[in-house]
Each structure stands twice: as C-alpha cells, then as structure tokens.
Design a protein around this motif. Structure first.
Motif, short mmCIF file in Angstrom:
data_model
loop_
_atom_site.label_atom_id
_atom_site.label_comp_id
_atom_site.label_asym_id
_atom_site.label_seq_id
_atom_site.Cartn_x
_atom_site.Cartn_y
_atom_site.Cartn_z
N ILE A 32 19.13 8.74 -20.11
CA ILE A 32 20.50 8.50 -20.54
C ILE A 32 20.52 7.60 -21.76
CG2 ILE A 32 21.66 8.92 -18.34
CD1 ILE A 32 21.60 5.99 -17.74
N GLY A 33 21.47 7.87 -22.65
CA GLY A 33 21.66 7.07 -23.86
C GLY A 33 22.77 6.07 -23.62
N LEU A 34 22.48 4.81 -23.92
CA LEU A 34 23.45 3.75 -23.65
C LEU A 34 23.83 2.98 -24.89
CD1 LEU A 34 21.72 2.54 -20.37
CD2 LEU A 34 23.97 3.60 -20.49
N GLY A 35 23.67 3.61 -26.06
CA GLY A 35 24.04 2.93 -27.29
C GLY A 35 23.30 3.53 -28.47
N GLU A 36 23.60 3.02 -29.66
CA GLU A 36 23.01 3.59 -30.87
C GLU A 36 21.71 2.92 -31.27
OE1 GLU A 36 26.10 5.05 -33.80
OE2 GLU A 36 27.13 3.31 -32.96
N GLY A 37 21.37 1.83 -30.59
CA GLY A 37 20.19 1.06 -30.95
C GLY A 37 18.89 1.69 -30.48
N VAL A 38 17.80 1.21 -31.04
CA VAL A 38 16.48 1.78 -30.80
C VAL A 38 16.03 1.65 -29.33
CG1 VAL A 38 15.25 -0.29 -31.54
CG2 VAL A 38 14.19 1.95 -31.85
N ASP A 39 16.55 0.65 -28.65
CA ASP A 39 16.14 0.45 -27.25
C ASP A 39 17.16 0.95 -26.23
OD1 ASP A 39 13.63 -0.77 -27.75
OD2 ASP A 39 14.70 -2.57 -28.38
N ASP A 40 18.13 1.71 -26.71
CA ASP A 40 19.22 2.13 -25.82
C ASP A 40 19.01 3.47 -25.13
OD1 ASP A 40 20.66 -0.20 -26.30
OD2 ASP A 40 21.63 0.64 -28.06
N LEU A 41 17.79 3.69 -24.64
CA LEU A 41 17.52 4.91 -23.88
C LEU A 41 16.89 4.46 -22.56
CD1 LEU A 41 17.40 8.11 -24.25
CD2 LEU A 41 14.97 7.77 -24.69
N ALA A 42 17.38 5.00 -21.45
CA ALA A 42 16.85 4.58 -20.16
C ALA A 42 16.51 5.79 -19.31
CB ALA A 42 17.88 3.71 -19.43
N PRO A 43 15.48 5.67 -18.48
CA PRO A 43 15.22 6.76 -17.53
C PRO A 43 16.39 6.81 -16.56
CG PRO A 43 13.76 4.89 -17.11
CD PRO A 43 14.56 4.54 -18.31
N PHE A 44 16.76 8.01 -16.13
CA PHE A 44 17.86 8.13 -15.18
C PHE A 44 17.33 8.07 -13.77
CE2 PHE A 44 20.90 10.41 -12.55
CZ PHE A 44 22.05 9.73 -12.88
N GLU A 45 18.13 7.47 -12.94
CA GLU A 45 17.65 7.31 -11.56
C GLU A 45 18.90 7.14 -10.70
OE1 GLU A 45 17.01 4.42 -8.79
OE2 GLU A 45 17.04 3.47 -10.76
N ALA A 46 18.99 7.89 -9.59
CA ALA A 46 20.23 7.98 -8.81
C ALA A 46 20.74 6.63 -8.31
CB ALA A 46 20.04 8.94 -7.63
N GLU A 47 19.88 5.85 -7.66
CA GLU A 47 20.33 4.57 -7.09
C GLU A 47 20.83 3.63 -8.19
OE1 GLU A 47 17.47 5.91 -6.04
OE2 GLU A 47 17.60 6.05 -3.84
N GLY A 48 20.06 3.55 -9.28
CA GLY A 48 20.42 2.65 -10.37
C GLY A 48 21.76 3.04 -10.99
N PHE A 49 21.96 4.34 -11.12
CA PHE A 49 23.20 4.81 -11.72
C PHE A 49 24.40 4.46 -10.83
CE2 PHE A 49 26.27 8.38 -12.45
CZ PHE A 49 26.61 8.05 -13.75
N VAL A 50 24.25 4.67 -9.54
CA VAL A 50 25.34 4.37 -8.61
C VAL A 50 25.60 2.87 -8.56
CG1 VAL A 50 26.03 4.45 -6.18
CG2 VAL A 50 25.04 6.48 -7.26
N THR A 51 24.54 2.08 -8.59
CA THR A 51 24.72 0.64 -8.63
C THR A 51 25.47 0.24 -9.90
OG1 THR A 51 22.70 0.30 -7.38
CG2 THR A 51 23.48 -1.58 -8.65
N GLY A 52 25.11 0.90 -11.02
CA GLY A 52 25.80 0.63 -12.26
C GLY A 52 27.29 0.95 -12.17
N LEU A 53 27.61 2.04 -11.49
CA LEU A 53 29.01 2.44 -11.36
C LEU A 53 29.78 1.53 -10.43
CD1 LEU A 53 28.75 6.32 -10.90
CD2 LEU A 53 29.66 5.12 -12.87
#
Ligand code: GDP
Length: 300
Positions: A277-298
C-alpha cells in the motif's frame, strides 16, 4: 505499523469514521445498524462483504441492544480481519530462477502511482541489500522515462530507457538482458497505462511479458490502483485482469481521501491479494499490506 495507524487516522477515511461511530453508540438499535450498513457501503466495501459483516455483528451483539463497547470492538476487529483475509499469501516473488534476476512488471492506468511505486519499491529492495535495475517501458511519454530515471537517481539504481515512441517490449527486454549481464537481483519494469482501447493495452502488456519471458520469467505482475477512485478502481481492475495475469495489487493514496473498503472489494473481485500500500508521495511511503495491521489502522 505505527505509521500506518497515524496515516489512516489522519486520512479522511470513511470506513474508519464509520467504525468509530458504531463503537461510540450507546444502543445498537435498528437505526444504528442501518447507519452502519450505509456507511460500509459508501466506504467502498461492497454490498456482499457489508451484508456479511452486519449480519455477523448483529447476531453476536444482540444482547438487549446494549452496546458493550469492549465486546463490540472485539467482534468487529475479528470479523474485519476475516473479510480482509489474513490467509492470503502477500509476499512478493523475488526469487530469480536459474541465477537470473527476479522480474517484476508494474501495470496500471496512468496517474494511479505506478512510477512512484516502482521508485519506492526499489528503495525498499536496496535497503534489503538487493541490487536493482529499472526498466522504463512507458515509452509513450518522454516525461515518464524521465520521472523514472529521477526516482532511480534518488534511490541509487540505474534505469534502462528507450527513445520516445520506442517499442515498450524492446526496452523491457533490454532492461532484463542488462539485469542478467550485470547479475542484479531484481528488475522492475514500469509500463504505460493508456486505456485507449482494451485491445491496444492487451497487445502491449502481453507483448512486454512475452518478450521478457524469452529470457527470464516474470515473477510478479503488480497492478497499481488509486484507492481514492473507489469503484473506478474496480472497473480498472477488471480490465487489467482480462489482459494480463495479475499476481498482486498495490493500493496507492490510502493516506488521502480513500475510503478504505476498496481493499476488500478488489481482492474479492480479482481473487488476488493486496500486497503493498502507498501511504504518501515520499520515498519511504510504501508498506507491505497485512490484514491485522490494516484493521488496527482503521480502528485506531
Ligand atoms: P503513474 O502515471 O501511474 O506512473 O503515476 P505517478 O507515479 O506519476 O503518480 C501520480 C501522482 O500520484 C504523483 O503526484 C504521485 O506523487 C502521487 N502518488 C503516488 N502514490 C501516492 C500515494 O501513495 N499517496 C499520495 N498521496 N500520492 C501518491
């Protein structure tokens, strides 16, 4: 994970807001469920997953209609993780065969964040001590190759380019050929995403893959979708699925006005996991997607 949580919380995420609203209610009555259902649908979750989620929650939380928020949050989290599907394999296939580089093709409609994703992914791989080469197979726009080279310089990797209007497949081939000669670990190929006609796209992407596979297998075809375009992303996903074997999805701009639920819909529609998933325009703004982490984020 902390960054994901911050970004999702900071974004105007309709799904996150709907969840917070449900958990803040004192009573779980008909109105609450109607509101919740409407919120889920408007957050791009899709009708099927919404109905499943609401049915399960209603069944499990119907104790006199009182919202014991501890229990509601627990059940909600568990059911959300289930529909995002923690069982999908979200790892990238980066094992080159026969001592050859792993080849990753990145496809998607222009403007969705393809080039940016290639740049960020290169950065991640370089940080893992992998050697990387970029191939600028979007030869339709001179600016596209320029933009990719700029990303290459930023993260310290070389870019193979062609003349404007050159055959995309030949540029991709040259990139992989050079990758083999130089013994690099991964070749990332950026492609053009003009949806002028489906046949044109099919011919072009199909040819890039076929030509590259004369010398090395393509391990991943990542489809980049802009999460803020909602249902339109779903339409694009269907078109690309029909023209090329997509192995994973990248959802960009989840930091913006994306509604979040689209993650679930595209995965179901294509039967292919969201891998990044892309979380911004910066060079470090790419993260592996993961179900638990995403739900925790939400859910915060
Ligand atoms: P391409 O045409 O598909 O190669 O798209 P680009 O990589 O050029 O990206 C289009 C625009 O989206 C650029 O302005 C990027 O900075 C922006 N962008 C890409 N990914 C993200 C992301 O995850 N979050 C945000 N906020 N912007 C992004």
């Amino acid at each position: 994970l902390a960054r994901l949580r911050r970004r999702l919380a900071g974004s105007n995420n309709a799904l996150a807001r709907g969840l917070a609203d449900l958990l803040a209610r004192d009573r779980l009555d008909e109105d609450t469920w109607d509101d919740f259902e409407a919120t889920l649908i408007s957050s791009d979750l899709g009708v099927g997953p919404t109905t499943e989620l609401v049915t399960t929650l209603r069944r499990e939380l119907s104790i006199d209609g009182v919202n014991d928020s501890g229990q509601a949050a627990t059940v909600l989290r568990r059911e959300l993780v289930k529909i995002v599907d923690p069982t999908m394999d979200r790892s990238l296939d980066l094992t080159g065969r026969d001592g050859k580089p792993a080849v990753v093709m990145v496809v998607g409609v222009n403007g969705t964040g393809k080039t940016t994703t290639v740049g960020k992914l290169a950065r991640v791989l370089v940080a893992e001590n992998k050697s990387v080469l970029l191939g600028a197979a979007d030869t339709f726009r001179a600016a596209a190759a320029e933009q990719l080279s700029t990303w290459g310089e930023r993260v310290g990797v070389e870019t193979v380019r062609g003349e404007e209007g050159a055959d995309p497949a030949s540029v991709a081939y040259r990139a992989v050929e050079k990758g083999i000669a130089d013994g690099v670990d991964v070749v990332l190929i950026d492609t053009a995403g003009r949806l002028h006609t489906k046949t044109g796209l099919m011919d072009e992407l199909g040819k890039v893959k076929r030509v590259v596979e004369k010398i090395a297998p393509v391990g991943e075809v990542l489809l980049v979708l802009d999460a803020t375009t909602g249902q339109n992303g779903l339409v694009q996903a269907r078109i690309f699925r029909d023209v090329v074997d997509v192995t994973g999805l990248v959802l960009t701009k989840l930091d913006g006005s994306a509604k979040g639920g689209i993650v679930v819909q595209v995965q179901r529609e294509l039967g292919v996991p969201v891998k990044l998933i892309g979380l911004g325009e910066g060079v470090d703004d790419l993260a592996p997607f993961e179900a638990e982490g995403f739900v925790t984020g939400l859910m915060g």
